[in-house]
Design a protein around this motif. Structure first.
Motif, mmCIF file in Angstrom:
data_model
loop_
_atom_site.group_PDB
_atom_site.id
_atom_site.type_symbol
_atom_site.label_atom_id
_atom_site.label_comp_id
_atom_site.label_asym_id
_atom_site.label_seq_id
_atom_site.Cartn_x
_atom_site.Cartn_y
_atom_site.Cartn_z
ATOM 1 N N ARG A 46 42.184 31.654 44.363
ATOM 2 C CA ARG A 46 43.079 32.403 45.242
ATOM 3 C C ARG A 46 43.008 31.872 46.675
ATOM 4 N NH1 ARG A 46 42.834 38.927 45.839
ATOM 5 N NH2 ARG A 46 42.626 38.699 43.573
ATOM 6 N N ARG A 50 46.012 29.965 48.863
ATOM 7 C CA ARG A 50 46.392 30.412 50.204
ATOM 8 C C ARG A 50 46.327 29.255 51.208
ATOM 9 N NH1 ARG A 50 42.681 33.842 50.820
ATOM 10 N NH2 ARG A 50 43.775 35.592 49.840
ATOM 11 N N LEU A 185 44.115 37.148 40.123
ATOM 12 C CA LEU A 185 45.050 38.128 40.675
ATOM 13 C C LEU A 185 45.092 39.362 39.773
ATOM 14 C CD1 LEU A 185 48.160 36.052 41.855
ATOM 15 C CD2 LEU A 185 46.334 37.045 43.243
ATOM 16 N N THR A 224 52.929 47.921 44.602
ATOM 17 C CA THR A 224 52.754 47.819 46.048
ATOM 18 C C THR A 224 53.850 48.623 46.756
ATOM 19 O OG1 THR A 224 54.108 45.804 46.122
ATOM 20 C CG2 THR A 224 51.731 45.534 45.849
ATOM 21 N N PRO A 273 53.268 41.662 49.805
ATOM 22 C CA PRO A 273 52.708 41.855 48.461
ATOM 23 C C PRO A 273 53.766 42.437 47.523
ATOM 24 C CG PRO A 273 51.196 42.671 50.136
ATOM 25 C CD PRO A 273 52.470 42.356 50.840
ATOM 26 N N THR A 275 54.917 42.838 42.978
ATOM 27 C CA THR A 275 54.661 42.588 41.557
ATOM 28 C C THR A 275 55.702 41.623 41.022
ATOM 29 O OG1 THR A 275 53.782 44.829 41.288
ATOM 30 C CG2 THR A 275 54.430 43.653 39.290
ATOM 31 N N PRO A 293 58.541 44.700 45.634
ATOM 32 C CA PRO A 293 57.653 44.899 46.781
ATOM 33 C C PRO A 293 57.356 46.373 47.076
ATOM 34 C CG PRO A 293 59.870 44.506 47.542
ATOM 35 C CD PRO A 293 59.924 44.418 46.038
ATOM 36 N N VAL A 314 50.235 40.986 40.480
ATOM 37 C CA VAL A 314 50.517 41.554 41.801
ATOM 38 C C VAL A 314 50.202 40.458 42.815
ATOM 39 C CG1 VAL A 314 49.987 43.364 43.462
ATOM 40 C CG2 VAL A 314 49.919 43.857 41.008
ATOM 41 N N LEU A 315 51.235 39.898 43.400
ATOM 42 C CA LEU A 315 51.094 38.759 44.309
ATOM 43 C C LEU A 315 50.763 39.231 45.721
ATOM 44 C CD1 LEU A 315 54.282 36.761 43.209
ATOM 45 C CD2 LEU A 315 51.940 36.462 42.377
ATOM 46 N N PRO A 316 49.899 38.520 46.431
ATOM 47 C CA PRO A 316 49.636 38.862 47.829
ATOM 48 C C PRO A 316 50.785 38.396 48.726
ATOM 49 C CG PRO A 316 48.399 36.909 47.203
ATOM 50 C CD PRO A 316 49.072 37.392 45.948
ATOM 51 N N ALA A 317 50.780 38.819 49.958
ATOM 52 C CA ALA A 317 51.798 38.374 50.915
ATOM 53 C C ALA A 317 51.724 36.863 51.095
ATOM 54 C CB ALA A 317 51.599 39.074 52.253
ATOM 55 N N ALA A 319 52.565 34.615 49.083
ATOM 56 C CA ALA A 319 52.231 33.887 47.866
ATOM 57 C C ALA A 319 53.401 32.993 47.462
ATOM 58 C CB ALA A 319 51.910 34.864 46.737
#
Length: 370
Positions: A46, A50, A185, A224, A273, A275, A293, A314-317, A319
């Protein structure tokens, strides 16, 4: 990249050290250096994703700023050459006067047919004209030196561009590999490919597919909520708005989204963030990525060449969710670009649609489009 920034700064600022293109290049170089440090400290997939995402974006920003600087340099050189060509007669006369003055001996130049009074008047005229002649000479010298500098910088930019393009491609490849290796993730649900295939087969429009997708997956827990950022989101890709919300294209067809013009191989990310609900080919939109989002909100991205991630994650900001298509331009093509309308400058298009409930809304309610 630091060398790329230094080269750009000179290209972008022949007359002003505060030029925005030079500042953009320096900022991109700083970001790349920070991303390199971050990459060296990455402890897992991860963190590596990033850091590589930041690296790709820094290369994109730096190369875009360098292209802008080269374009400004080319325009400046053309302007100077046109000015010098237009003043060629004046320059010739000026050189003739200076040459004649320089070849006249001192005593003779002080004599005048009308005697002492004429000599005094001629001296006064010469005293008035000489500073103007010198100022004109200095202006011409500065313009000629600037033309030479601009030409030299453009010629020396080839190697720097080559390194920048190669570095960007290597970073994209490393990013793709890191995303494939990422397994840490959180998963909101597990994809059901059969159900998704049936949904695709049973729908003929993006609206119908998105509605079916909402009914199938949005009841899953663990989502999210990015509604606090509504109206302030950055664009998912480096580009500009080509066609606005519900604007008709050349064929008179309207779509409830916006079309963004991007450069080839540009990286597309989710700004908040979210899904990942769907990725893959869909109808006439090419590769599509749909993320959630916030509850009952969907972001739809269409027209990608490559897509990243696994449905249910669930993707982070920030991503990465994919890459645009096309071929990266060669160094020669970049060096011959004279304006932003060059076909290779922004030849790819990304479709962006935002849906709230079961209906599309203007993406400007979520994204800063200008």
């Amino acid at each position: 990249m630091l060398r790329l920034a230094a080269c750009l700064f000179c290209l972008a600022t022949p007359t002003s050290a505060q030029d925005s293109a030079g500042a953009a290049a320096q900022a991109a170089a700083d970001r790349l250096e920070a991303a390199s440090v971050q990459l060296s400290k990455a402890g897992g997939a991860r963190d590596r994703v990033r850091a590589l995402t930041a690296t790709v974006r820094a290369y994109e920003d730096g190369l875009a700023a360098m292209r802008d600087g080269l374009r400004r340099a080319a325009i400046r050189e053309q302007t100077l050459r046109a000015t010098l060509d237009a003043k060629s007669t004046e320059v010739g006369q000026l050189l003739g006067v200076l040459q004649a003055t320089g070849q006249t001996s001192g005593p003779l130049s002080l004599l005048h047919p009308n005697g002492a009074l004429g000599t005094a008047r001629a001296g006064m005229i010469a005293a008035d004209v000489t500073p103007a002649l010198q100022a004109e000479v200095n202006t011409l010298r500065a313009q000629l030196e600037e033309v030479a500098l601009l030409r030299s910088l453009q010629e020396s930019a080839a190697e720097t561009l080559e390194q920048g393009l190669a570095g960007a491609q290597e970073a994209r490849s490393a990013l793709s590999e890191a995303i494939s290796d990422r397994t840490d993730l959180p998963r909101r649900f597990t994809d059901d490919p059969i159900q998704t295939a049936l949904l695709i087969a049973s729908t003929e429009t993006l609206d119908g597919f998105a509605s079916g997708l909402t009914d199938a997956f949005l009841n899953q827990p663990g989502g999210t909520d990015a509604r606090a950022a509504k109206g302030s989101l950055a664009l998912p890709v480096q580009g500009q708005v080509l066609r606005g919300f519900n604007a008709a294209d050349a064929a008179g067809i309207t779509r409830p989204g916006v079309i963004l013009a991007t450069r080839p191989r540009a990286l597309v990310t989710t700004p908040v963030p979210a899904t990942l609900l769907f990725q893959g080919p869909l109808l006439e939109y090419g590769n599509v990525v749909i993320v959630e989002p916030a509850p009952d909100v969907l972001f739809v991205f269409g027209g990608l060449a490559e897509v990243y991630g696994t449905v249910g994650q669930v993707l982070p900001a920030d991503a990465p969710i994919g890459l645009m298509g096309g071929e990266a331009p060669s160094v020669n093509v970049i060096l011959t670009e004279n304006d932003a309308t060059t076909p290779t400058a922004a030849s790819e298009t990304l479709y962006l649609e935002v849906r709230e409930g079961q209906s599309p809304v203007d993406p400007a309610t979520w994204f800063v489009l200008d």
